[in-house]
Design a protein around this motif. Structure first.
Motif, PDB file in Angstrom:
ATOM      1  N   ASN A 161      32.247  56.298  13.785  1.00 36.01           N
ATOM      2  CA  ASN A 161      32.593  57.685  13.472  1.00 36.01           C
ATOM      3  C   ASN A 161      31.890  58.678  14.379  1.00 36.01           C
ATOM      4  N   ARG A 162      30.613  58.453  14.662  1.00 34.65           N
ATOM      5  CA  ARG A 162      29.893  59.384  15.534  1.00 34.65           C
ATOM      6  C   ARG A 162      30.358  59.259  16.980  1.00 34.65           C
TER       7      ARG A 162
ATOM      8  N   TYR B 235      31.261  65.729  16.366  1.00 34.13           N
ATOM      9  CA  TYR B 235      32.234  66.585  17.050  1.00 34.13           C
ATOM     10  C   TYR B 235      31.684  68.005  17.236  1.00 34.13           C
TER      11      TYR B 235
ATOM     12  N   ASN C 207      33.388  58.378  17.897  1.00 36.42           N
ATOM     13  CA  ASN C 207      34.720  59.000  17.958  1.00 36.42           C
ATOM     14  C   ASN C 207      34.624  60.522  17.947  1.00 36.42           C
ATOM     15  N   GLY C 208      33.667  61.067  17.198  1.00 34.22           N
ATOM     16  CA  GLY C 208      33.472  62.508  17.212  1.00 34.22           C
ATOM     17  C   GLY C 208      33.030  62.993  18.581  1.00 34.22           C
TER      18      GLY C 208
ATOM     19  N   TYR D   9      31.827  61.976  11.687  1.00 32.16           N
ATOM     20  CA  TYR D   9      32.752  62.354  12.759  1.00 32.16           C
ATOM     21  C   TYR D   9      32.620  63.841  13.085  1.00 32.16           C
TER      22      TYR D   9
END
Length: 341
Positions: free
Chosen positions: A203-204, A175, A206-207, A171
């Motif tokens: 996770n990536r 980000y 969402n980041g 994440y």
């Protein structure tokens, strides 16, 4: 009795009306159990394809240790990140007196199942695994754990199995990468990722999404693709560059994909990073072999491998309880090079 061959000592004990301890002793040829009862239990176990993995228990209790072999499953040998994780596993395992048995799932669920079965039959003392992309059922992992074989996931973890795991901070890696692109003036940032069925995919993504929202930019589905290799990137990118309002930056799930984007942009007549910026995720050798060199998120695969094998061996040797679930996160860092401003 459980179906699908996932027989445990408890199942045998219940079927034969004896204690689990009696089953365990009989399978180890303990003289405390009569020869007749030992043979009855061993025959039942053979008929139901039960093969006890006594190595892990022996390792924890014996000063004179038998062969110490760890099974390792990698999705692809050719991927730099997985090979670096493997290097970390082998180095730390060797330092602690263990050997590794390595197999490649080649991103196939069926192959992964067969590898787990083979590892169990070969009496490995534990398994370290990054699951295949198309793995949606987890009985093979649960079976290993039910037989006392410690399991540690790395990179791609299984949310359907409550096992120890070591991951990078996917994440924050995504980000920070997207934040860097925004800080250097990019506003239409494309995302090339893996399926959201995988935790790293979630996770990536969402980041990426949260970095956009934090800076007042709205995610645009037209700029998002499921794409995680160079070949596909070179097919997908030209169409994206021909959009009426094309992206001014790309964030890719790995370096291989980012390099496919890079060469597609150059063939399209764009200057990198003057016209378009590109960021990858891995920091493998290819990141410095392209022109310009690639800005990317460093995953620190060797450290991931070291952490994973440390957890496994600590469980085998009784430093950590077998039932404990260790969750460790390895920090990433952004490496800025020539593909971003």
């Amino acid at each position: 009795m459980k179906e699908g061959g996932n027989l445990t000592m408890k199942d045998i004990a219940q079927a034969l009306g004896v204690s689990v301890a009696t089953v365990s002793r009989a399978l180890k040829d303990s003289p405390r159990i009569s020869a007749e009862k030992r043979e009855k239990i061993k025959t039942y176990a053979r008929e139901h394809n039960f093969y006890p993995n006594i190595l892990a228990e022996t390792l924890r209790k014996s000063k004179v240790q038998p062969l110490k072999i760890i099974g390792v499953i990698v999705p692809q040998f050719a991927h730099f990140y997985f090979s670096s994780v493997l290097a970390g596993i082998e180095e730390e395992a060797s330092a602690r007196g263990y050997r590794i048995m390595v197999a490649q799932s080649n991103e196939k669920y069926e192959r992964e199942v067969k590898i787990c079965k083979s590892f169990y039959e070969n009496k490995v003392c534990g398994v370290i695994v990054s699951q295949a992309k198309d793995t949606m059922k987890y009985d093979h992992f649960k079976y290993l754990m039910s037989q006392g074989v410690p399991l540690v996931f790395y990179d791609r973890i299984s949310t359907g199995v409550n096992a120890s795991r070591v991951v990078v901070d996917d994440y924050m890696g995504a980000y920070s990468a997207v934040t860097h692109l925004i800080d250097t003036g990019c506003k239409r940032i494309a995302y090339y990722g893996v399926s959201l069925n995988l935790e790293i995919g979630k996770n990536r993504y969402n980041g990426y999404k949260d970095a956009l929202l934090r800076h007042g930019l709205q995610p645009d589905e037209q700029l998002m693709r499921i794409c995680d290799n160079r070949t596909d990137a070179e097919v997908v990118t030209p169409d994206m560059l021909n959009m009426p309002n094309p992206p001014d930056a790309f964030f890719a799930v790995n370096d291989d994909t980012a390099i496919g984007i890079l060469y597609s942009c150059k063939r399209h007549g764009l200057r990198v990073p003057d016209d378009v910026s590109i960021c990858g995720f891995t920091n493998g050798e290819r990141a410095i072999a392209c022109d310009p060199m690639l800005t990317t998120v460093e995953q620190r695969g060797i450290r991931v491998g070291e952490e994973a094998v440390t957890i496994l061996i600590d469980k085998v040797e009784g430093v950590l309880p077998m039932e404990s679930v260790e969750k460790r996160v390895v920090r990433t860092r952004l490496i800025v090079r020539g593909t971003t401003k």
